[in-house]
Enzyme design. Structure first.
Site, PDB file in Angstrom:
ATOM      1  N   ARG A   1      -4.422  23.000  10.114  1.00 18.81           N
ATOM      2  CA  ARG A   1      -2.917  23.054   9.752  1.00 18.81           C
ATOM      3  C   ARG A   1      -2.039  22.899  10.963  1.00 18.81           C
ATOM      4  O   ARG A   1      -0.993  22.187  11.079  1.00 18.81           O
ATOM      5  CB  ARG A   1      -2.720  24.501   9.210  1.00 18.81           C
TER       6      ARG A   1
ATOM      7  N   HIS B   1       1.186  20.380  11.638  1.00 18.80           N
ATOM      8  CA  HIS B   1       2.518  20.986  12.009  1.00 18.80           C
ATOM      9  C   HIS B   1       2.965  20.419  13.315  1.00 18.80           C
ATOM     10  O   HIS B   1       4.159  20.340  13.715  1.00 18.80           O
ATOM     11  CB  HIS B   1       2.470  22.488  12.017  1.00 18.80           C
TER      12      HIS B   1
ATOM     13  N   ASN C   1       6.356  27.565  10.345  1.00 14.85           N
ATOM     14  CA  ASN C   1       5.357  28.391  11.480  1.00 14.85           C
ATOM     15  C   ASN C   1       5.179  30.119  11.578  1.00 14.85           C
ATOM     16  O   ASN C   1       4.104  30.425  11.529  1.00 14.85           O
ATOM     17  CB  ASN C   1       5.529  27.722  12.558  1.00 14.85           C
TER      18      ASN C   1
ATOM     19  N   HIS D   1      -5.677  21.661   1.461  1.00 18.62           N
ATOM     20  CA  HIS D   1      -5.420  22.884   0.756  1.00 18.62           C
ATOM     21  C   HIS D   1      -6.625  23.138   0.075  1.00 18.62           C
ATOM     22  O   HIS D   1      -6.734  24.274  -0.778  1.00 18.62           O
ATOM     23  CB  HIS D   1      -4.162  22.817  -0.257  1.00 18.62           C
TER      24      HIS D   1
END
Ligand SMILES: *[C@@H]1O[C@H](CO)[C@@H](O)[C@H](O)[C@H]1NC(C)=O
Ligand SMILES: *[C@@H]1O[C@H](CO)[C@@H](O)[C@H](O)[C@H]1NC(C)=O
Ligand SMILES: *[C@@H]1O[C@H](CO)[C@@H](O)[C@H](O)[C@H]1NC(C)=O
Length: 332
Positions: A67, A71, A99, A198
């Site tokens: 992740r 990000h 975050n 996911h």
């Protein structure tokens, strides 16, 4: 005479090849999987050793590290801006809504960095460490592998507002999510394939609560979550409170990187609104969800392509940026 013309032909061929390489690299930045082959040949081994130790201690860490790659890349490119702490004029992206209280794994990247600084001081960028850790994590979870393009350098700035505005949110509409992708040069195929991340990891109650209590909002019609699945989620995600309670995103194989995520979407057991809309708001993305649900191999192949593409978003190369000594702070 003959050897001269052969030399000439070879030179032309070499020149043509170099031109080809250059024009290809100007698309994806001048990154290459061999970037550290001479300057830090142990780099891959060191990243593998630290990341596999961390994932062995806590399987969830694979999803957390993967992740961080997303990000980071969606905010001013893959430049490790996400890793900077606040201070000295920097407002850390770590506190931005996507975050805050959810981005994790920074300590693992610190461990990788300090091992690399010992082996090859100021050589391997934090941006490349994130990209390598994401690949290791995916493979450790049973997912596809790919050649990680390397040679990114680290930013000397962070963007708190970029982190708030450019990272797709779980409750965004399909169009908003797609536009966060197209803005950085990714397309609908990348969107669907990369959403497959996911297949591992957890989500907090606060990210999907509104779906459990018919608070669609945003002018959207109510969601269509399988009612048994919704009832199970409600037991740990009450109407109010328990915001940070964690739920696995793929309840079939929570820690295994596979295509069950897409099967769950088709059976109305997608956890996030941003997952569900892939099948309910756009014909092409529905087609892709079906394709990946039907074939793990098709998913893996596209995932590897799309994540390499994502990893090439606006890299700092050449003399731009710097190689940070500590991923949490710009060099002084
Ligand atoms: C992040 O979350 C903490 C705890 O919920 C909160 O105190 C803090 O204000 C948040 N940070 C930002 C920048 O909003
Ligand atoms: C989406 O979630 C954010 C953060 O929880 C919230 O502030 C916002 O109001 C939500 N938007 C919609 C349209 O529900
Ligand atoms: C969504 O569900 C709520 C509660 O069941 C209902 O009151 C509302 O009218 C529904 N909205 C739409 C757009 O279907």
């Amino acid at each position: 005479m003959a050897s001269k013309s052969i030399n000439l032909i070879i030179s032309i061929v070499v020149l043509a090849f170099a031109t080809l390489c250059f024009s290809q690299s100007s698309n994806g930045g001048s990154l290459s999987p061999q970037f550290y082959a001479r300057s830090c040949p142990q780099a891959h081994k060191i990243v593998h050793s630290v990341v596999s130790g961390a994932v062995a201690r806590e399987p969830r860490m694979a999803a957390s590290l993967l992740r961080l790659h997303f990000h980071d890349c969606f905010v001013q490119g893959c430049d490790a801006s996400l890793l900077l702490d606040s201070g000295n004029g920097i407002v850390s992206e770590k506190g931005a809504v996507p975050n805050n209280n959810s981005a994790r794994g920074f300590d693992v990247l610190d461990q990788v960095k300090s091992a690399l600084e010992k082996a090859c001081p100021q050589t391997v960028s934090c941006a490349d460490i994130i990209a390598l850790a994401a690949r290791e994590s995916t493979v450790l979870a049973g997912g596809p592998s790919w050649d990680v393009q390397l040679g990114r350098r680290d930013s000397r700035s962070a963007s708190f507002s970029g982190a708030n505005n450019n990272i797709p949110a779980p409750n965004n509409t399909f169009q908003t999510i797609l536009s966060t992708y197209t803005r950085v040069g990714l397309d609908i195929v990348d969107l669907v394939a990369l959403s497959g991340s996911h297949t591992i990891g957890n989500s907090r109650c606060t990210s999907f609560r509104q779906r459990l209590y018919n608070q669609a909002g945003n002018g959207q019609p109510n969601f269509t979550m399988d009612q048994n699945y919704a009832a199970r989620l409600r037991t740990g995600c009450p109407r109010s409170g328990g915001d940070q309670n964690l739920f696995v995103m793929d309840f079939i194989t929570p820690a295994k990187f596979d295509n069950n995520y897409f099967k769950n979407i088709l059976s109305s057991e997608a956890m996030l609104n941003s997952d569900e809309v892939l099948a309910t708001r756009n014909k092409m993305s529905l087609g892709l969800v079906r394709k990946f649900a039907a074939s793990n191999e098709a998913f893996f192949q596209q995932y590897a392509k799309s994540i390499v593409k994502m990893g090439s978003i606006s890299p700092l190369t050449g003399s731009r940026g710097e190689i940070r000594r500590n991923c949490r702070a710009v060099n002084t």
